[in-house]
Design a protein around this motif. Structure first.
Motif: not given
Length: 367
Positions: A121-123, A246-248, A253-260, A277-279
């Motif tokens: 829900f947060v994203p 643009q811009g991220v 993003m959730n964890i899965r989206q950020l991992k991808e 991004l890893l942090v």
């Protein structure tokens, strides 16, 4: 569930729900009061306000639930201690873990709830609340000021299956500092890498300065040709307006989206951006555990408050103090991680590990 567990759980849950409601209500009241002039000048209707705060609700819950649960637990156990019920429980042979079992079980449930909220829900709430705010709340002068501010660390996916990373982008002059473009084929193998010290929009195309263009073979990621240009017109279809759109937003993003995203961005060579991004990724994983950890840290202190008449204020003081210290340590850890002083994993888990160690130390020495 035994009578004791039901008794404690009922108290914790009732106080927790009331505290969450109060926190959310206070947030809405304080935020609306602080922006009242803006709402009036922009002629914001009640319907838009209701939509905005309703869309922001998951974010409010994710931020306030840990502190609300900590207050609920401390108030419950401080009240037990105030009425000497803790003494009775301990003399009956129950240890710390027996007494705090219902609170720890509820803390695990709340941590799982926070994780679920952040993933599902947060994203969506971040995107929706930002859309409503940008469309209705921001004054034209502020929009122009925001548009004129230099954009740092701009990353996005563009046309032709390309990944862009820009150190600094000036939306006024359309100047670029530090450009990296990674081109992928249909199998997501790197086929081209463009690195330029600077870039500029000519009105028709992008011109790069001190540009290196590396092409890769289709079978592996080994460079096959490197070309160096003092100046080079680039085959980039995106205009400056496209860059501004643009811009991220990592929060969206959730964890899965950020991992991808990190996986696709890992071969760009922009190590600082990848590290940041890893942090953020490890923080998203570690954050739900904070609810359980701060409860374990504060519980021994709540059970040792004695027979003080002001047990309520004592509990609130403990909750605020522990919550504040946790946030300070967490902010320092994340800052050290993004400064590449600590690894991303260590920076995100440093604070949970410190407070978890402190919790077990207090439990061992006091009980």
């Amino acid at each position: 569930m035994c009578i004791l567990d039901r008794y404690i759980s009922k108290s914790v849950v009732s106080i927790f729900l009331a505290t969450v409601f109060i926190f959310c209500l206070l947030y809405v009241l304080i935020d609306s009061a602080a922006n009242l002039d803006e709402f009036i000048s922009q002629k914001i209707t009640l319907q838009i306000l209701a939509q905005y705060y309703a869309s922001f609700l998951p974010i409010m819950l994710a931020q306030t639930v840990p502190m609300a649960f900590l207050i609920a637990v401390l108030l419950t156990y401080s009240q037990l201690n105030h009425h000497n019920e803790v003494i009775v429980l301990r003399t009956s042979g129950l240890n710390f873990w027996n007494i705090t079992r219902p609170a720890i079980a509820l803390a695990l449930i709340v941590s799982a709830f926070i994780f679920y909220m952040n993933e599902k829900f947060v994203p969506r709430a971040e995107n929706e609340s930002r859309r409503i705010k940008n469309e209705n709340f921001i004054l034209e002068v502020d929009k122009k000021k925001k548009k004129s501010a230099k954009i740092k660390n701009l990353t996005f996916y563009g046309l032709k299956n390309r990944l862009y990373y820009i150190d600094n982008f000036d939306p006024n002059s359309f100047d670029i500092e530090g450009l990296t473009v990674i081109g992928f084929d249909d199998q997501q193998n790197i086929k081209e890498k463009i690195v330029a010290l600077n870039g500029k929009w000519t009105g028709i195309a992008w011109k790069a300065f001190q540009c290196h263009i590396t092409t890769f073979s289709q079978s592996d990621d080994i460079p096959t040709k490197v070309r160096v240009y003092p100046e080079k017109l680039l085959d980039i279809k995106e205009t400056p307006e496209d860059f501004l759109r643009q811009g991220v937003n990592v929060k969206a993003m959730n964890i899965r989206q950020l991992k991808e995203y990190i996986a696709r961005f890992s071969n760009s060579g922009a190590q600082k951006a990848i590290n940041n991004l890893l942090v953020d990724l490890h923080w998203k994983i570690a954050y739900p555990a904070s609810n359980l950890i701060i409860v374990l840290t504060a519980m021994p202190l709540a059970l040792l408050t004695g027979r003080r008449k002001a047990f309520t204020f004592t509990s609130l003081g403990i909750a605020i103090g522990i919550g504040f210290l946790y946030q300070v340590f967490n902010s320092v850890g994340l800052a050290l991680g993004k400064a590449e002083i600590l690894t991303p994993l260590l920076s995100a888990w440093m604070t949970p590990m410190i407070f978890l160690g402190l919790a077990f130390y207090l439990i061992k020495t006091k009980f």
